[in-house]
Design an enzyme around this catalytic site. Structure first.
Site, short mmCIF file in Angstrom:
data_model
loop_
_atom_site.label_atom_id
_atom_site.label_comp_id
_atom_site.label_asym_id
_atom_site.label_seq_id
_atom_site.Cartn_x
_atom_site.Cartn_y
_atom_site.Cartn_z
N SER A 40 -11.11 -10.41 2.94
CA SER A 40 -10.26 -9.32 3.68
C SER A 40 -11.39 -8.70 4.47
O SER A 40 -12.42 -8.38 3.81
CB SER A 40 -9.52 -8.42 2.71
OG SER A 40 -8.80 -7.56 3.67
N ASN A 41 -11.03 -7.95 5.61
CA ASN A 41 -11.81 -7.34 6.50
C ASN A 41 -13.16 -8.25 6.92
O ASN A 41 -14.37 -7.38 6.72
CB ASN A 41 -12.01 -6.16 5.79
CG ASN A 41 -11.15 -5.27 5.81
OD1 ASN A 41 -10.22 -4.92 6.72
ND2 ASN A 41 -10.25 -4.89 4.45
N HIS A 54 -11.40 -7.74 -1.26
CA HIS A 54 -10.81 -6.56 -0.53
C HIS A 54 -11.58 -6.33 0.86
O HIS A 54 -11.10 -5.92 1.88
CB HIS A 54 -10.72 -5.42 -1.30
CG HIS A 54 -9.46 -4.58 -0.85
ND1 HIS A 54 -8.45 -3.88 -1.79
CD2 HIS A 54 -8.98 -4.26 0.55
CE1 HIS A 54 -7.56 -3.25 -1.00
NE2 HIS A 54 -7.80 -3.70 0.52
N TRP A 111 0.77 -1.35 -0.03
CA TRP A 111 -0.06 0.02 0.03
C TRP A 111 0.98 1.34 -0.14
O TRP A 111 1.88 1.39 0.83
CB TRP A 111 -0.80 0.04 1.19
CG TRP A 111 -2.10 0.93 0.99
CD1 TRP A 111 -2.50 1.48 -0.05
CD2 TRP A 111 -2.96 1.39 2.27
NE1 TRP A 111 -3.79 2.35 0.38
CE2 TRP A 111 -3.96 2.19 1.85
CE3 TRP A 111 -2.90 1.04 3.70
CZ2 TRP A 111 -5.13 2.75 2.51
CZ3 TRP A 111 -3.80 1.51 4.24
CH2 TRP A 111 -5.07 2.41 3.81
N ASP A 126 2.16 -8.85 -1.06
CA ASP A 126 0.54 -8.62 -1.05
C ASP A 126 0.45 -7.21 -1.51
O ASP A 126 1.09 -6.08 -1.35
CB ASP A 126 0.23 -8.38 0.54
CG ASP A 126 -1.43 -7.96 0.67
OD1 ASP A 126 -2.15 -8.81 0.39
OD2 ASP A 126 -1.54 -6.71 0.88
N TYR A 133 -4.50 -0.27 -4.72
CA TYR A 133 -3.22 0.70 -4.29
C TYR A 133 -2.75 1.40 -5.70
O TYR A 133 -2.12 0.84 -6.63
CB TYR A 133 -2.20 -0.46 -3.80
CG TYR A 133 -2.71 -1.31 -2.66
CD1 TYR A 133 -3.71 -0.79 -1.83
CD2 TYR A 133 -2.17 -2.42 -2.09
CE1 TYR A 133 -4.25 -1.68 -0.84
CE2 TYR A 133 -2.47 -3.21 -1.02
CZ TYR A 133 -3.61 -2.71 -0.42
OH TYR A 133 -3.90 -3.45 0.68
N1 LIG Z 1 -6.67 -5.53 3.41
C1 LIG Z 1 -6.97 -4.33 3.56
O1 LIG Z 1 -7.74 -3.37 3.58
C2 LIG Z 1 -5.53 -3.85 4.09
C3 LIG Z 1 -5.50 -2.52 4.61
C4 LIG Z 1 -4.32 -1.99 5.09
C5 LIG Z 1 -3.17 -2.58 4.60
N2 LIG Z 1 -3.16 -3.55 3.87
C6 LIG Z 1 -2.08 -4.38 3.49
O2 LIG Z 1 -0.98 -4.66 4.58
C7 LIG Z 1 0.18 -3.97 4.21
C8 LIG Z 1 0.71 -3.61 5.51
O3 LIG Z 1 0.07 -2.48 5.97
P1 LIG Z 1 0.54 -0.92 6.18
O4 LIG Z 1 1.35 -0.78 4.92
O5 LIG Z 1 -0.81 0.11 6.43
O6 LIG Z 1 1.36 -0.60 7.52
P2 LIG Z 1 2.39 -1.39 8.34
O7 LIG Z 1 3.23 -2.44 7.41
O8 LIG Z 1 1.80 -1.63 9.50
O9 LIG Z 1 3.50 0.02 8.39
C9 LIG Z 1 4.16 0.66 7.43
C10 LIG Z 1 4.81 1.59 7.93
O10 LIG Z 1 5.92 1.10 8.60
C11 LIG Z 1 7.27 1.68 8.24
N3 LIG Z 1 7.98 0.53 8.37
C12 LIG Z 1 8.10 -0.80 8.00
N4 LIG Z 1 9.11 -1.47 8.32
C13 LIG Z 1 9.96 -0.84 9.03
C14 LIG Z 1 10.99 -1.05 10.05
N5 LIG Z 1 11.67 -2.35 9.96
N6 LIG Z 1 11.30 -0.06 10.69
C15 LIG Z 1 10.91 1.21 10.66
N7 LIG Z 1 9.88 1.40 10.09
C16 LIG Z 1 9.34 0.63 9.32
C17 LIG Z 1 7.10 1.94 6.70
O11 LIG Z 1 7.65 3.01 6.65
P3 LIG Z 1 9.18 2.73 5.55
O12 LIG Z 1 8.66 2.74 4.10
O13 LIG Z 1 9.85 4.07 5.90
O14 LIG Z 1 9.84 1.52 5.88
C18 LIG Z 1 5.51 2.35 6.80
O15 LIG Z 1 5.77 3.68 7.28
C19 LIG Z 1 -0.19 -2.82 3.26
O16 LIG Z 1 0.94 -2.21 2.71
C20 LIG Z 1 -1.17 -3.66 2.38
O17 LIG Z 1 -0.46 -4.58 1.56
C21 LIG Z 1 -4.12 -4.17 3.76
#
Ligand SMILES: NC(=O)c1ccc[n+]([C@@H]2O[C@H](COP(=O)([O-])OP(=O)(O)OC[C@H]3O[C@@H](n4cnc5c(N)ncnc54)[C@H](OP(=O)(O)O)[C@@H]3O)[C@@H](O)[C@H]2O)c1
Length: 288
Positions: free
Chosen positions: A146-147, A117, A25, A53, A58
């Protein structure tokens, strides 16, 4: 837990799925130069993270395009590609078209997993039938949702073909543990893994005080993890959970890739759990 179980788990169809993946995302949307984000994804692939994923939503296809560029040159059998269909496209009229567009952007002829989704206007039974057709045609290996909360899951599994659902992708992190009350145990009984999104609480932003908490800081220091690695390790400590943290940074991705190799002790898990307890009653599904 032995090493193999730490790295992959079995799905209801008997196949194995990696427990750690990479979310996408906001990738491909110009937050960083494309090369930097591609390098981050490739660093993850080179470090052994096979699951990516993504979703047609996205960046309206830009994340899938970026993934397509990142995986070019990698052997398809070493990749586990998950994408998602918009709810309004999840019926006879549009699912096939959406799926083909996703495959085209990713530069592949099949998905390992295709997810609805979130629930939308199309009848669930119709979505299930379309998913099953896509499996029969070889365009997807399997499908999930999902959800979906517990009520949604009960309804789904009662449908003809609904029991073929392989995963429920929901929000789950140390600061949001509502699914542990009802959904997670119900899924576990049926061997349907949770695919945890936002496992890092979006770098801590989804729960004020999480990353700075004494518990997370202490475990990080004692374990030799960063606070983000602690959050990821917490989610992966649950045996039936897959986590898909997203990063556009090579360094962060490598940090995430290292987590399954060094699990939290049960004492560390309990310490975190006490600081951020699961609710003691059912709560509505948290979403982002
Ligand atoms: N099905 C759904 O409705 C739904 C909803 C939300 C998300 N998703 C999926 O789930 C994935 C993950 O969720 P998310 O992207 O919302 O949030 P997340 O993975 O919880 O957090 C992403 C954030 O964490 C940072 N980050 C990642 N690894 C890090 C590390 N080792 N140290 C420090 N910072 C770190 C990233 O910044 P940097 O880029 O600077 O590392 C980014 O700002 C999404 O990308 C998507 O594929 C699905």
């Amino acid at each position: 837990m032995d090493d193999a179980n730490k790295l992959q788990i079995e799905l209801p169809d008997g196949s194995l799925i990696p427990r750690l993946g990479m979310g996408t995302w906001y990738l491909g949307e110009g937050r960083r130069p494309q090369d930097v984000e591609i390098e981050a994804l490739r660093a993850g692939l080179d470090a052994g993270i096979q699951l990516i994923d993504t979703a047609e939503m996205y960046g309206e296809g830009e994340a899938e395009r970026l993934v397509g560029r990142a995986i070019a040159g990698y052997r398809r059998e070493n990749l586990y590609l998950v994408s998602k269909v918009y709810p309004h496209n999840a019926g006879r009229a549009h699912l096939r078209e959406s799926l083909e567009a996703s495959l085209d952007r990713l530069g592949t002829d099949h998905l390992d997993m295709y997810l609805l989704h979130w629930r939308g206007p199309v009848l669930l039974a119709e979505t299930v039938a379309c998913m099953q057709d896509a499996v029969s045609e070889g365009l997807i290996r399997r499908w999930g949702v999902s959800n979906f909360n517990l009520t949604d899951m009960r309804e789904l599994l009662a449908l003809d073909g609904g029991a073929n659902c392989c995963v429920d992708q929901v929000l789950y992190h140390l600061g949001s543990r509502g699914i542990e009350v009802d959904l997670m145990p119900w899924l576990a009984e049926r061997h349907i893994p949770v695919m945890a999104y936002c496992p890092l609480a979006q770098a801590g932003n989804l729960r004020h005080g999480l990353v700075d908490s004494a518990a997370v800081q202490k475990v990080a220091q004692e374990h030799g993890f960063t606070p983000m690695q602690v959050l990821l390790a917490f989610v992966l400590h649950q045996p039936s959970v897959i986590a898909i943290p997203r990063s556009g940074s090579r360094e962060h991705t490598l940090g995430n890739a290292a987590v399954p190799q060094s699990s939290l002790t049960d004492e560390e898990f309990e310490e975190l759990s006490r600081a951020f307890p699961a609710p003691n009653h059912p709560v509505s599904l948290d979403m982002e």
